[in-house]
Design an enzyme around this catalytic site. Structure first.
Site, short mmCIF file in Angstrom:
data_model
loop_
_atom_site.label_atom_id
_atom_site.label_comp_id
_atom_site.label_asym_id
_atom_site.label_seq_id
_atom_site.Cartn_x
_atom_site.Cartn_y
_atom_site.Cartn_z
N LEU A 26 0.82 -1.30 -0.01
CA LEU A 26 0.03 -0.04 0.01
C LEU A 26 0.84 1.18 -0.02
CD1 LEU A 26 -2.73 -0.91 2.85
CD2 LEU A 26 -2.91 -1.18 0.22
N ASP A 27 0.38 2.34 -0.59
CA ASP A 27 1.25 3.31 -0.59
C ASP A 27 1.33 4.01 0.75
OD1 ASP A 27 1.07 3.58 -3.30
OD2 ASP A 27 -0.55 5.07 -3.58
N LYS A 28 2.40 4.82 0.90
CA LYS A 28 2.70 5.46 2.21
C LYS A 28 1.59 5.87 3.21
CE LYS A 28 5.57 8.91 4.71
NZ LYS A 28 6.49 9.78 4.36
N THR A 55 -1.57 5.56 2.39
CA THR A 55 -2.99 4.91 2.31
C THR A 55 -2.93 3.85 3.44
OG1 THR A 55 -2.84 5.08 -0.39
CG2 THR A 55 -4.24 3.01 0.81
N ARG A 106 -5.51 6.07 -7.24
CA ARG A 106 -5.27 7.57 -7.46
C ARG A 106 -5.07 7.97 -8.91
NH1 ARG A 106 -0.08 7.72 -3.95
NH2 ARG A 106 -0.31 10.06 -4.23
#
Length: 328
Positions: free
Chosen positions: A156-158, A160, A262
């Site tokens: 997961l993105d930082k 998120t 995104r």
């Protein structure tokens, strides 16, 4: 340790071999030396290290010139004594266990389901060589040291929050990765986007690196594009106090490309609230993209039975939703 004179013909290797790891290196510049910048002198003395790394040592106070902290641009002169304390490269900390806070939703002998908080990087990389979820996993589950990437199957993105699964041994990791490749792992997200986005739809657009902005991904003439499919359903729309129209959107991934939701939602002109990288604006007190991995399901590697999990929204996300005046 005595000072060591350096001449044009001498090699540093013999001197360095006499040092133990982490022990400071002592050098006395010879009388024949020219006045030169400290960072350039270090580059000549320690050619196995990059100029930027040596400059970092100087800026960090790890290089003394005549017992005083050195500066990159200062000149050194014949007879100056240098004391250098070599520092480990940042990437050497990538797989060091660290006590990192994250939630554990469920676990079995094969896997652990994590509820990752927003702000935590999943895997070490440039600029984030420690303090990641991987470091925390190695601290809490030491057996993961024997599994590639500490068992991390997807990321997961930082900024998120939400669910991801980690394999506890190699066989489970292979099983889960194959499920991802077969698109049988179900991943559902909740997002808050700008604008009025009615109904439901699918964004089927290849994603790759943006040639103009390396930290961005794009669907517009991407570099090395890969197929990406995102399904979305609008739950409700409303307005924040600032007069910003927003829509709560449920997303389901068929693929798992970097920044996929995104990028895809921004591509249809509905960027995530506070996702400034992709055109979103801060609103309702949000300071990170409002995206949460709320549901996860996969086949258990041992039993073959379907297992599913849910995670409540992070407090900051819920706070923004509470501030919305919903119209439907």
């Amino acid at each position: 340790m005595p000072d060591t004179d350096i001449t044009k013909e001498s090699s540093l290797h013999a001197f360095q071999e006499a040092q133990t790891p982490g022990e400071p290196l002592h050098f006395r510049l010879p009388i024949s030396a020219r006045a030169e910048r400290l960072d350039k002198v270090l580059a000549g003395l320690l050619p196995e290290h990059s100029r930027s790394r040596l400059q970092g040592w100087i800026e960090g106070g790890h290089v003394l010139v005549n017992d005083s902290p050195g500066r990159n641009k200062q000149l050194t002169y014949p007879g100056d004594v240098l004391l250098i304390s070599p520092q480990l490269p940042p990437e050497s900390q990538a797989f060091i266990p660290e006590d990192i806070a994250f939630g554990v939703v469920a676990e079995s002998p094969d896997w652990v389901v994590i509820n990752k908080p927003a702000g935590l990087v999943t895997h070490p990389g440039a600029g984030n060589w420690h303090g990641t979820l991987l470091n925390g996993l190695l601290f809490r589950f030491p057996e993961l040291a024997s599994v590639a990437r500490a068992g991390i199957v997807h990321r997961l993105d930082k900024d998120t929050s939400g669910l991801l699964v980690v394999a506890r041994h190699e066989q489970a990791q292979t099983h889960l990765v194959r499920q991802l490749q077969a698109r049988s792992v179900s991943r559902q997200y909740l997002a808050l986007v700008h604008g009025l986005l009615p109904g439901a739809g699918t964004v089927d657009a290849e994603i790759g690196r943006d040639a103009r902005v390396p930290v961005r991904m794009t669907v517009d003439r991407p570099v090395a594009p890969k197929p990406a499919i995102t399904h979305y359903v609008s739950n409700r729309s409303g307005v924040l106090d600032e007069g910003v129209t927003v829509t709560e959107v449920a997303c389901r991934l068929e693929t798992g490309r970097t920044h996929q939701i995104r990028v895809h939602l921004a591509s249809i002109r509905h960027p995530l609230v506070a996702d400034v990288l992709y055109g979103g604006r801060e609103a309702g007190g949000a300071h990170r993209q409002l995206l949460h991995a709320r549901a996860l399901a996969f086949d258990d590697p041992s039993s073959g039975q379907r297992v599913s999990f849910d995670a409540a929204l992070a407090d900051d996300f819920q706070h923004v939703l509470d501030e919305v005046s919903w119209s439907d």
